[in-house]
Write a protein that holds these residues in place. Structure first.
Motif, PDB file in Angstrom:
ATOM      1  N   LEU A  47       0.880  -1.165   0.000  1.00 19.54           N
ATOM      2  CA  LEU A  47       0.000   0.000   0.000  1.00 19.54           C
ATOM      3  C   LEU A  47       0.921   1.219   0.000  1.00 19.54           C
ATOM      4  O   LEU A  47       1.146   1.867   1.015  1.00 19.54           O
ATOM      5  CB  LEU A  47      -0.924  -0.045   1.220  1.00 19.54           C
ATOM      6  N   ALA A  68      -4.570   2.253   3.036  1.00 15.34           N
ATOM      7  CA  ALA A  68      -4.171   1.579   4.277  1.00 15.34           C
ATOM      8  C   ALA A  68      -5.227   1.766   5.354  1.00 15.34           C
ATOM      9  O   ALA A  68      -5.534   0.839   6.111  1.00 15.34           O
ATOM     10  CB  ALA A  68      -2.814   2.093   4.740  1.00 15.34           C
ATOM     11  N   ASP A  69      -5.800   2.960   5.437  1.00 16.77           N
ATOM     12  CA  ASP A  69      -6.856   3.213   6.430  1.00 16.77           C
ATOM     13  C   ASP A  69      -8.075   2.343   6.143  1.00 16.77           C
ATOM     14  O   ASP A  69      -8.709   1.821   7.069  1.00 16.77           O
ATOM     15  CB  ASP A  69      -7.253   4.687   6.418  1.00 16.77           C
ATOM     16  N   TRP A  71      -8.251  -0.628   4.521  1.00 13.17           N
ATOM     17  CA  TRP A  71      -7.982  -2.025   4.852  1.00 13.17           C
ATOM     18  C   TRP A  71      -7.889  -2.223   6.356  1.00 13.17           C
ATOM     19  O   TRP A  71      -8.359  -3.242   6.897  1.00 13.17           O
ATOM     20  CB  TRP A  71      -6.694  -2.498   4.177  1.00 13.17           C
ATOM     21  N   ASP A  72      -7.296  -1.269   7.050  1.00 14.12           N
ATOM     22  CA  ASP A  72      -7.162  -1.376   8.502  1.00 14.12           C
ATOM     23  C   ASP A  72      -8.524  -1.350   9.178  1.00 14.12           C
ATOM     24  O   ASP A  72      -8.756  -2.057  10.169  1.00 14.12           O
ATOM     25  CB  ASP A  72      -6.294  -0.226   9.019  1.00 14.12           C
ATOM     26  N   VAL A  79      -3.044  -5.130   8.343  1.00 16.81           N
ATOM     27  CA  VAL A  79      -2.141  -4.129   7.759  1.00 16.81           C
ATOM     28  C   VAL A  79      -0.947  -3.888   8.669  1.00 16.81           C
ATOM     29  O   VAL A  79      -1.099  -3.710   9.881  1.00 16.81           O
ATOM     30  CB  VAL A  79      -2.882  -2.798   7.512  1.00 16.81           C
ATOM     31  N   ARG A  81       1.952  -1.231   9.311  1.00 12.54           N
ATOM     32  CA  ARG A  81       2.295   0.157   9.001  1.00 12.54           C
ATOM     33  C   ARG A  81       3.738   0.431   9.429  1.00 12.54           C
ATOM     34  O   ARG A  81       3.985   0.998  10.482  1.00 12.54           O
ATOM     35  CB  ARG A  81       1.338   1.111   9.703  1.00 12.54           C
ATOM     36  N   GLU A 134       3.686   4.638   4.396  1.00  9.87           N
ATOM     37  CA  GLU A 134       3.211   3.525   3.580  1.00  9.87           C
ATOM     38  C   GLU A 134       3.053   2.266   4.431  1.00  9.87           C
ATOM     39  O   GLU A 134       3.513   2.193   5.568  1.00  9.87           O
ATOM     40  CB  GLU A 134       4.156   3.301   2.408  1.00  9.87           C
ATOM     41  N   ALA A 135       2.380   1.274   3.866  1.00  7.67           N
ATOM     42  CA  ALA A 135       2.045   0.065   4.614  1.00  7.67           C
ATOM     43  C   ALA A 135       2.040  -1.119   3.667  1.00  7.67           C
ATOM     44  O   ALA A 135       2.232  -0.983   2.452  1.00  7.67           O
ATOM     45  CB  ALA A 135       0.687   0.233   5.288  1.00  7.67           C
ATOM     46  N   HIS A 136       1.789  -2.303   4.220  1.00 10.36           N
ATOM     47  CA  HIS A 136       1.653  -3.489   3.373  1.00 10.36           C
ATOM     48  C   HIS A 136       0.789  -4.515   4.087  1.00 10.36           C
ATOM     49  O   HIS A 136       0.551  -4.438   5.302  1.00 10.36           O
ATOM     50  CB  HIS A 136       3.021  -4.083   3.014  1.00 10.36           C
TER      51      HIS A 136
END
Length: 333
Positions: A47, A68-69, A71-72, A79, A81, A134-136
């Motif tokens: 993300l 990311a928000d 999906w979280d 997620v 972060r 960013e996140a994944h």
């Protein structure tokens, strides 16, 4: 309202969620027998809208900055972060400067900070870029969790089903990707590996810049890493080629020599649908709304595109309601 969502990739699942949360009765059909096996299944799950801006247009950043928000909120705990780290070998320092000039949302980090962020990369890179916002996520875990949540919400799933002639629905949402009938679409083949080694630990996706073959490594569970990915203008979904395998493994070895002893757990190929400008579209054709062209940004852009599709359907229905009410008032006047 009854809605048929065609396709159980990330576009279809997010669209199903968007409609279901608005009180719509949703059925999802998928030609495959089980969840997975599509392009979403072989995604990196990054993300990373600011990193993607290096080679993508501004709408990718605008549409993806809140992914990311989303999906979280929908799948708590899925997620991670921790940002994205971008590095380059000293001989490729110019690539790092070029990447920085085309992106935003980053700060430069030196060798000491790289060692703090990723201890196993200590001493290997002198400079890097950290994208802290960013996140994944793990695409397969996220898809399975979203499927389960949708089922608990009352969404019906029909696997191994042919939905070309679906009837009894007010709307159809076409999320079939390369299966859609659209001459504008082209396939972009992405090849990936999953390597497993207990000799390396990483907390975040790491992108290694190279003028010929840039690579990303995304940490997964069980000491595994998703290594990707090629971008080949092809609709072939055949096995990974020997050349791509060598390039992926060579780049992984350049990131850290311990990858040379890693086990190759899996290889995979996903064919991503793309329009000529590489930007996604939500388009209405009669009672069908199509979401397509997510290219290499499936998990990043799917939430925003699903919301656009739902907004479009509800705005169309509201317009029809207003037209019917105006017509009724005229007849009664």
């Amino acid at each position: 309202m009854r809605v048929l969502v065609k396709g159980a990739g990330v576009a279809g699942l997010t669209a199903a969620f968007e409609f279901a949360t608005r009180g719509v009765s949703v059925t999802v059909t998928e030609t495959r027998q089980t969840l997975g096996g599509n392009a979403s299944w072989f995604a990196g799950g990054m993300l990373a809208p600011w990193c993607e801006r290096e080679s993508a247009e501004q709408p990718v950043l605008d549409l993806g900055r809140n992914a990311a928000d989303w999906w979280d909120a929908v799948l708590p705990g899925q997620v991670t972060r921790a940002g994205t780290l971008v590095v380059a070998m000293p001989r490729d320092a110019g690539e790092l400067d070029r990447f920085a000039s085309r992106t935003s949302g980053h700060r430069r980090v030196d060798e000491d900070e790289i060692a703090i962020l990723e201890p196993d990369l200590a001493g290997r890179f002198r400079r890097g870029l950290l994208f802290p916002d960013e996140a994944h996520l793990d695409p397969r875990q996220a898809m399975a969790a979203l499927h389960d949540r949708l089922a608990a919400m009352g969404v019906k799933f029909r696997f191994g089903a042919d939905a070309r002639h679906g009837s009894g629905f007010n709307r159809q949402i076409d999320c079939t990707g390369m299966g859609a009938v659209d001459d504008r679409l082209r396939g972009v083949r992405g090849e990936m590996l999953i390597l497993r080694t207990a000799d390396i630990s990483m907390s975040r996706p790491v992108r290694l810049l190279h003028p010929r073959f840039p690579l990303y490594a995304v940490p997964r569970t069980d000491h595994s890493f998703m290594i990707g990915a090629t971008m080949i203008e092809s609709q072939s979904a055949g096995p990974v080629t020997a050349r791509s395998m060598m390039e992926l493994l060579g780049a992984a070895y350049a990131l850290h020599p311990a990858f040379g002893e890693a086990k190759i757990v899996e290889t995979g190929v996903g064919v991503r649908p793309a329009f000529p400008d590489n930007l996604p579209r939500v388009e209405a054709r009669g009672t069908t709304v199509a979401i397509n062209g997510l290219y290499r940004h499936g998990f990043l852009l799917a939430p925003a595109m699903a919301r656009q599709a739902a907004d479009l359907v509800f705005s169309q229905d509201r317009t029809k309601e207003l037209a019917h009410e105006t017509d009724r008032q005229r007849r009664s006047a």
